[in-house]
Every structure is written in C-alpha cells, then in structure tokens.
Design an enzyme around this catalytic site. Structure first.
Site, mmCIF file in Angstrom:
data_model
loop_
_atom_site.group_PDB
_atom_site.id
_atom_site.type_symbol
_atom_site.label_atom_id
_atom_site.label_comp_id
_atom_site.label_asym_id
_atom_site.label_seq_id
_atom_site.Cartn_x
_atom_site.Cartn_y
_atom_site.Cartn_z
ATOM 1 C CE LYS A 32 -2.221 -0.974 3.882
ATOM 2 N NZ LYS A 32 -1.684 -2.282 4.283
ATOM 3 N NE ARG A 107 -4.110 -1.151 9.886
ATOM 4 C CZ ARG A 107 -3.006 -0.663 9.327
ATOM 5 N NH1 ARG A 107 -2.978 0.554 8.856
ATOM 6 N NH2 ARG A 107 -1.933 -1.411 9.219
ATOM 7 N NE ARG A 147 8.157 -3.130 5.822
ATOM 8 C CZ ARG A 147 6.856 -2.829 5.752
ATOM 9 N NH1 ARG A 147 6.363 -2.299 4.649
ATOM 10 N NH2 ARG A 147 6.059 -3.090 6.773
ATOM 11 N NE ARG A 180 6.718 -0.715 10.040
ATOM 12 C CZ ARG A 180 5.592 -0.643 9.332
ATOM 13 N NH1 ARG A 180 5.608 -0.098 8.126
ATOM 14 N NH2 ARG A 180 4.452 -1.095 9.802
ATOM 15 N NE ARG A 191 2.025 -4.934 11.000
ATOM 16 C CZ ARG A 191 3.024 -4.653 10.150
ATOM 17 N NH1 ARG A 191 4.196 -5.242 10.296
ATOM 18 N NH2 ARG A 191 2.844 -3.781 9.189
HETATM 19 P P1 AMP Z 1 1.009 0.457 8.844
HETATM 20 O O1 AMP Z 1 2.240 1.248 8.636
HETATM 21 O O2 AMP Z 1 -0.156 0.944 8.009
HETATM 22 O O3 AMP Z 1 1.225 -1.020 8.699
HETATM 23 O O4 AMP Z 1 0.562 0.711 10.363
HETATM 24 C C1 AMP Z 1 1.420 0.359 11.430
HETATM 25 C C2 AMP Z 1 0.622 0.271 12.729
HETATM 26 O O5 AMP Z 1 0.034 1.550 13.020
HETATM 27 C C3 AMP Z 1 -0.547 -0.696 12.716
HETATM 28 O O6 AMP Z 1 -0.148 -2.041 12.966
HETATM 29 C C4 AMP Z 1 -1.400 -0.117 13.859
HETATM 30 O O7 AMP Z 1 -0.821 -0.412 15.122
HETATM 31 C C5 AMP Z 1 -1.241 1.382 13.636
HETATM 32 N N1 AMP Z 1 -2.261 1.907 12.700
HETATM 33 C C6 AMP Z 1 -2.049 2.378 11.440
HETATM 34 N N2 AMP Z 1 -3.196 2.757 10.866
HETATM 35 C C7 AMP Z 1 -4.168 2.519 11.776
HETATM 36 C C8 AMP Z 1 -5.583 2.688 11.781
HETATM 37 N N3 AMP Z 1 -6.241 3.147 10.693
HETATM 38 N N4 AMP Z 1 -6.268 2.344 12.911
HETATM 39 C C9 AMP Z 1 -5.626 1.885 14.001
HETATM 40 N N5 AMP Z 1 -4.301 1.684 14.064
HETATM 41 C C10 AMP Z 1 -3.565 1.997 12.969
#
Ligand code: AMP
Length: 238
Positions: A32, A107, A147, A180, A191
């Site tokens: 994404k 989400r 990654r 990360r 996740r």
């Molecule tokens: P990402 O970089 O999109 O994979 O997001 C990393 C982490 O940020 C996720 O595993 C959640 O802990 C938090 N996070 C990101 N976007 C959201 C969202 N829309 N709602 C809740 N937590 C989020």
C-alpha cells in the site's frame, strides 16, 4: 520482486485526471505504501498514511505517540477516536482538495463509517473509491520479515528479494539499515489476525457499495501501479 518505491522509475505526472478520495486497502505488506507513493507522484495528490503519522509521533515522543507506541509495537490497532481525529486534522489541509490516497485507513468498520459520514459533508464532490490489493500469505511473510529501511533516505530493501549490495547497509547512504519493530514474524502474525478480524469487514463494506476494485499485488511494482491507475479511471468513469 522489489517492494521499494524509491527504486522504481516514477511514471510521468498526470494532472488531467482527478482521482478524488481513494482508499488503498490490504493486509500488511501488500505494498500500500509503495503504491500510494507512486500514485502520489503520478496524480500530484497527497498520500495520507496513518501508520506513518503514528510512527512520526512515536519518534517525536508526542502525547499521541506515547498513547500509540505499545499498540503499534504489538501489531494492535490504535483507538478509532485517536486515528479518526488524526485523519480529520490531515484532511483539513488545503492540499487534499483534488483528492488524496488514504493508506492504512480505515482499518475498522467504525473508522469506515466515520470517514463515509465525514466526507458526506466535505467540500470534495467525488465519492470515495476503494482499491483492495491482494497478496498470498507466504509472500506477505517474506515481504514483512525481510523488509529493511534506511533511516536516512527511507529507501526500502528486502533481504530475500531486493538485498542491499553490502549486507545491512544502504546502497545510497551507507547507513545501517533498520527493521521496523513490528516487522518481526510474531508481530506479523498478530497484525494478520488483527487484519482478518477488524479490517476484512471494511473490505466487504466497500465491496458491497460497488465503487471497489481488487488488484493482484503479486506482480512487478509498476504493473500493480498500472492496474490501480486503470481501476481508478474506470471507477471514475462510471
Ligand atoms: P502500517 O504502517 O499501516 O502497517 O501501520 C502500522 C501500525 O500503526 C498498525 O499495525 C497499527 O498499530 C497502527 N495503525 C495504522 N493505521 C491505523 C488505523 N487506521 N487504525 C488503528 N491503528 C492503525
């Protein structure tokens, strides 16, 4: 296959097409962020990544960052209220007027209902369109656990499919690459559980509304971008 926007030749800008609000949906590791960055370059609209905003707040040690850190590190979701407020603040900025790409939001069904209602009263006339990128579980596991990122120039590598020339070092900056904290296998599993339980219903919500396309993310990065661009044009033509 590389998962890196930094190492992919950007397509020329196309400012004649107005994408409007675009949701990029998909499991962790489908690409994404990479695709959002490429689409941002092509259509000159901002990428809004809730994960990036949260990580930046965590790095700066803000109140929001402190509230989010343990949840993000454990692969769990931050509360809807916190994330919705973050998105509302970002959408109030003037660069979102021709559209934007929401990457990693919504989400949960509550977040989806919130954004649907929020946009119903917004200046932007175009309705939301949603694109779901799909990739097999095993490929996701490789992409996530392999990654590595350069803390300086943000180039993304993968130790399995796109390793740096010198192990552990950025090709451009020579800096030590970092992983990360939520890209380890146990957190990836968490996740994915969160994705299945909370985000899969969001995908069904937008699928049932019709302004929705599914894209195979297991193709070269530029083919995925081409497929998303074609999907957006067809969604906006109807
Ligand atoms: P990402 O970089 O999109 O994979 O997001 C990393 C982490 O940020 C996720 O595993 C959640 O802990 C938090 N996070 C990101 N976007 C959201 C969202 N829309 N709602 C809740 N937590 C989020």
């Amino acid at each position: 296959m590389t998962n890196s926007a930094a190492q992919t030749q950007p397509a020329p800008a196309d400012t004649t097409f107005l994408p409007g609000p675009v949701l990029l949906l998909g499991a962790p590791g489908v690409g994404k962020g990479t695709q959002a960055q490429l689409l941002m370059g092509r259509f000159r609209i901002p990428q809004i990544s809730t994960g990036d905003i949260l990580r930046s707040n965590i790095a700066k040690g803000t109140k929001l960052g402190k509230a989010a850190k343990d949840l993000v590190d454990a692969g769990q979701l931050v509360s809807d209220d916190l994330v919705n407020e973050m998105v509302a603040d970002r959408l109030a900025e003037s660069d979102t007027e021709s559209g934007y790409i929401l990457d990693g939001f919504p989400r949960t069904l509550n977040q989806a209902i919130w954004i649907d209602n929020h946009l119903a009263g917004a200046k932007i006339a175009l309705p939301i369109v949603a694109v779901h990128i799909t990739v097999s579980y095993d490929e996701l596991l490789h992409r996530i656990t392999g990654r590595r990122t350069c803390p300086g120039c943000k180039s993304i590598y993968n130790v399995f499919s796109n390793p740096p020339k010198l192990e552990g070092k950025c090709d451009i900056e020579g800096a030590e690459l970092v992983q990360r904290p939520d890209d380890t296998e146990p957190v990836f599993i968490e996740r994915m559980k969160t994705f299945e339980a909370q985000t899969a219903p969001v995908i069904e919500h937008y699928r049932s509304q019709g302004r929705f396309r599914e894209i195979d993310g297991d193709q070269p990065v530029e083919s995925v971008t081409g497929a998303i661009t074609a999907a957006l044009r067809s969604l906006r033509a109807t």
